[in-house]
Scaffold this motif. Structure first.
Motif, PDB file in Angstrom:
ATOM      1  N   GLY A  27       0.845  -1.181   0.000  1.00  0.00           N
ATOM      2  CA  GLY A  27       0.000   0.000   0.000  1.00  0.00           C
ATOM      3  C   GLY A  27       0.888   1.241   0.000  1.00  0.00           C
ATOM      4  N   ASP A  28       0.649   2.155   0.964  1.00  0.00           N
ATOM      5  CA  ASP A  28       1.533   3.318   1.031  1.00  0.00           C
ATOM      6  C   ASP A  28       2.539   3.192   2.167  1.00  0.00           C
ATOM      7  OD1 ASP A  28      -0.289   3.623   3.025  1.00  0.00           O
ATOM      8  OD2 ASP A  28      -1.049   5.574   2.377  1.00  0.00           O
ATOM      9  N   GLU A  29       2.734   1.972   2.642  1.00  0.00           N
ATOM     10  CA  GLU A  29       3.731   1.719   3.682  1.00  0.00           C
ATOM     11  C   GLU A  29       4.978   1.099   3.080  1.00  0.00           C
ATOM     12  OE1 GLU A  29       2.457   0.897   8.244  1.00  0.00           O
ATOM     13  OE2 GLU A  29       2.223  -0.738   6.833  1.00  0.00           O
ATOM     14  N   LEU A  30       6.096   1.422   3.695  1.00  0.00           N
ATOM     15  CA  LEU A  30       7.356   0.825   3.293  1.00  0.00           C
ATOM     16  C   LEU A  30       7.924   0.082   4.497  1.00  0.00           C
ATOM     17  CD1 LEU A  30       9.761   0.610   1.239  1.00  0.00           C
ATOM     18  CD2 LEU A  30      10.614   2.720   2.243  1.00  0.00           C
ATOM     19  N   VAL A  31       8.195  -1.204   4.318  1.00  0.00           N
ATOM     20  CA  VAL A  31       8.756  -2.010   5.394  1.00  0.00           C
ATOM     21  C   VAL A  31      10.137  -2.487   4.945  1.00  0.00           C
ATOM     22  CG1 VAL A  31       8.458  -4.073   6.826  1.00  0.00           C
ATOM     23  CG2 VAL A  31       6.448  -2.810   6.047  1.00  0.00           C
ATOM     24  N   VAL A  32      11.118  -2.317   5.798  1.00  0.00           N
ATOM     25  CA  VAL A  32      12.458  -2.795   5.475  1.00  0.00           C
ATOM     26  C   VAL A  32      12.684  -4.105   6.222  1.00  0.00           C
ATOM     27  CG1 VAL A  32      14.934  -2.295   5.549  1.00  0.00           C
ATOM     28  CG2 VAL A  32      13.296  -0.428   5.176  1.00  0.00           C
ATOM     29  N   PHE A  33      12.945  -5.153   5.476  1.00  0.00           N
ATOM     30  CA  PHE A  33      13.232  -6.453   6.077  1.00  0.00           C
ATOM     31  C   PHE A  33      14.735  -6.704   6.044  1.00  0.00           C
ATOM     32  CE2 PHE A  33       8.806  -7.290   4.821  1.00  0.00           C
ATOM     33  CZ  PHE A  33       8.339  -7.871   5.992  1.00  0.00           C
ATOM     34  N   THR A  65       1.314  -7.267  14.625  1.00  0.00           N
ATOM     35  CA  THR A  65       1.852  -7.750  15.906  1.00  0.00           C
ATOM     36  C   THR A  65       3.379  -7.878  15.850  1.00  0.00           C
ATOM     37  OG1 THR A  65       1.673 -10.118  15.370  1.00  0.00           O
ATOM     38  CG2 THR A  65      -0.267  -9.065  16.334  1.00  0.00           C
ATOM     39  N   ILE A  66       3.925  -7.901  14.631  1.00  0.00           N
ATOM     40  CA  ILE A  66       5.383  -7.944  14.501  1.00  0.00           C
ATOM     41  C   ILE A  66       5.880  -6.509  14.452  1.00  0.00           C
ATOM     42  CG2 ILE A  66       7.351  -8.759  13.152  1.00  0.00           C
ATOM     43  CD1 ILE A  66       5.441 -10.790  11.833  1.00  0.00           C
ATOM     44  N   THR A  67       6.664  -6.149  15.450  1.00  0.00           N
ATOM     45  CA  THR A  67       7.169  -4.775  15.485  1.00  0.00           C
ATOM     46  C   THR A  67       8.665  -4.783  15.217  1.00  0.00           C
ATOM     47  OG1 THR A  67       7.416  -4.952  17.867  1.00  0.00           O
ATOM     48  CG2 THR A  67       5.410  -3.913  17.063  1.00  0.00           C
ATOM     49  N   GLY A  68       9.143  -3.652  14.798  1.00  0.00           N
ATOM     50  CA  GLY A  68      10.571  -3.501  14.559  1.00  0.00           C
ATOM     51  C   GLY A  68      10.963  -2.097  14.920  1.00  0.00           C
ATOM     52  N   ARG A  69      12.225  -1.784  14.733  1.00  0.00           N
ATOM     53  CA  ARG A  69      12.624  -0.406  15.025  1.00  0.00           C
ATOM     54  C   ARG A  69      12.145   0.493  13.884  1.00  0.00           C
ATOM     55  NH1 ARG A  69      17.176  -2.739  12.819  1.00  0.00           N
ATOM     56  NH2 ARG A  69      18.393  -1.377  11.437  1.00  0.00           N
ATOM     57  N   ILE A  70      11.898   1.756  14.207  1.00  0.00           N
ATOM     58  CA  ILE A  70      11.398   2.714  13.221  1.00  0.00           C
ATOM     59  C   ILE A  70      12.562   3.568  12.735  1.00  0.00           C
ATOM     60  CG2 ILE A  70       9.810   4.661  12.842  1.00  0.00           C
ATOM     61  CD1 ILE A  70       8.340   2.015  13.391  1.00  0.00           C
ATOM     62  N   ILE A  71      12.690   3.675  11.427  1.00  0.00           N
ATOM     63  CA  ILE A  71      13.707   4.562  10.873  1.00  0.00           C
ATOM     64  C   ILE A  71      13.019   5.658  10.076  1.00  0.00           C
ATOM     65  CG2 ILE A  71      15.571   2.848  10.818  1.00  0.00           C
ATOM     66  CD1 ILE A  71      15.021   2.552   7.785  1.00  0.00           C
ATOM     67  N   HIS A  72      13.685   6.791   9.942  1.00  0.00           N
ATOM     68  CA  HIS A  72      13.110   7.903   9.185  1.00  0.00           C
ATOM     69  C   HIS A  72      13.740   7.941   7.799  1.00  0.00           C
ATOM     70  CE1 HIS A  72      10.878   9.379  12.599  1.00  0.00           C
ATOM     71  NE2 HIS A  72      11.920   9.031  13.313  1.00  0.00           N
ATOM     72  N   ILE A  73      12.892   8.003   6.806  1.00  0.00           N
ATOM     73  CA  ILE A  73      13.379   7.948   5.431  1.00  0.00           C
ATOM     74  C   ILE A  73      13.059   9.264   4.718  1.00  0.00           C
ATOM     75  CG2 ILE A  73      13.210   6.723   3.225  1.00  0.00           C
ATOM     76  CD1 ILE A  73      11.974   4.386   5.028  1.00  0.00           C
ATOM     77  N   PRO A  74      14.078   9.955   4.202  1.00  0.00           N
ATOM     78  CA  PRO A  74      13.794  11.167   3.451  1.00  0.00           C
ATOM     79  C   PRO A  74      13.158  10.835   2.100  1.00  0.00           C
ATOM     80  CG  PRO A  74      16.154  10.741   3.480  1.00  0.00           C
ATOM     81  CD  PRO A  74      15.505   9.663   4.279  1.00  0.00           C
ATOM     82  N   VAL A  75      12.161  11.615   1.724  1.00  0.00           N
ATOM     83  CA  VAL A  75      11.552  11.473   0.408  1.00  0.00           C
ATOM     84  C   VAL A  75      11.905  12.727  -0.369  1.00  0.00           C
ATOM     85  CG1 VAL A  75       9.399  11.199  -0.881  1.00  0.00           C
ATOM     86  CG2 VAL A  75       9.667  10.099   1.356  1.00  0.00           C
ATOM     87  N   LYS A  76      12.645  12.555  -1.461  1.00  0.00           N
ATOM     88  CA  LYS A  76      13.121  13.714  -2.211  1.00  0.00           C
ATOM     89  C   LYS A  76      12.552  13.695  -3.618  1.00  0.00           C
ATOM     90  CE  LYS A  76      17.432  13.904   0.366  1.00  0.00           C
ATOM     91  NZ  LYS A  76      18.892  14.121   0.311  1.00  0.00           N
ATOM     92  N   SER A  77      12.176  14.871  -4.090  1.00  0.00           N
ATOM     93  CA  SER A  77      11.665  14.996  -5.446  1.00  0.00           C
ATOM     94  C   SER A  77      12.839  15.148  -6.397  1.00  0.00           C
ATOM     95  CB  SER A  77      10.739  16.206  -5.533  1.00  0.00           C
ATOM     96  OG  SER A  77      10.191  16.268  -6.830  1.00  0.00           O
ATOM     97  N   PHE A  78      12.806  14.415  -7.483  1.00  0.00           N
ATOM     98  CA  PHE A  78      13.880  14.490  -8.461  1.00  0.00           C
ATOM     99  C   PHE A  78      13.873  15.849  -9.146  1.00  0.00           C
ATOM    100  CE2 PHE A  78      15.773  13.876 -12.635  1.00  0.00           C
ATOM    101  CZ  PHE A  78      16.964  13.259 -12.284  1.00  0.00           C
TER     102      PHE A  78
END
Ligand SMILES: [Zn+2]
Length: 84
Positions: A27-33, A65-78
């Motif tokens: 969807g509009d979520e990004l998960v890093v595995f 129910t599966i949690t992980g650490r939260i990181i902040h991701i910059p979103v940059k316009s080209f």
């Protein structure tokens, strides 16, 4: 658990399993595995995932129910000006 991989379909190189990081969009979520088992071509670096691993990623991405650490991701316009 070891997974089986065919030879690379691009270059025919040997594919061996490595634990890699996957940026997974749902969807509009990004998960890093991290630590995802994937076949990586030794020649060209192409990555392959088994159907079972892909299914597990889909389920884990949706599982609140599966949690992980939260990181902040910059979103940059080209910016075209940067193309030189
Ligand atoms: Zn290859």
């Amino acid at each position: 658990m070891k997974h089986e991989y065919a030879d690379c379909s691009f270059c025919g190189g040997k594919v061996t399993e490595k634990k890699i990081q996957v940026d997974y969009r749902t969807g509009d979520e990004l998960v890093v595995f991290e630590n995802v088992p994937a076949g990586v071509c030794r020649q060209c670096g192409e990555k392959y995932y088994t159907a079972k691993v892909v299914k597990a990623l889909e389920q884990m991405a949706r599982d609140k129910t599966i949690t992980g650490r939260i990181i902040h991701i910059p979103v940059k316009s080209f910016t075209e000006k940067r193309v030189i």
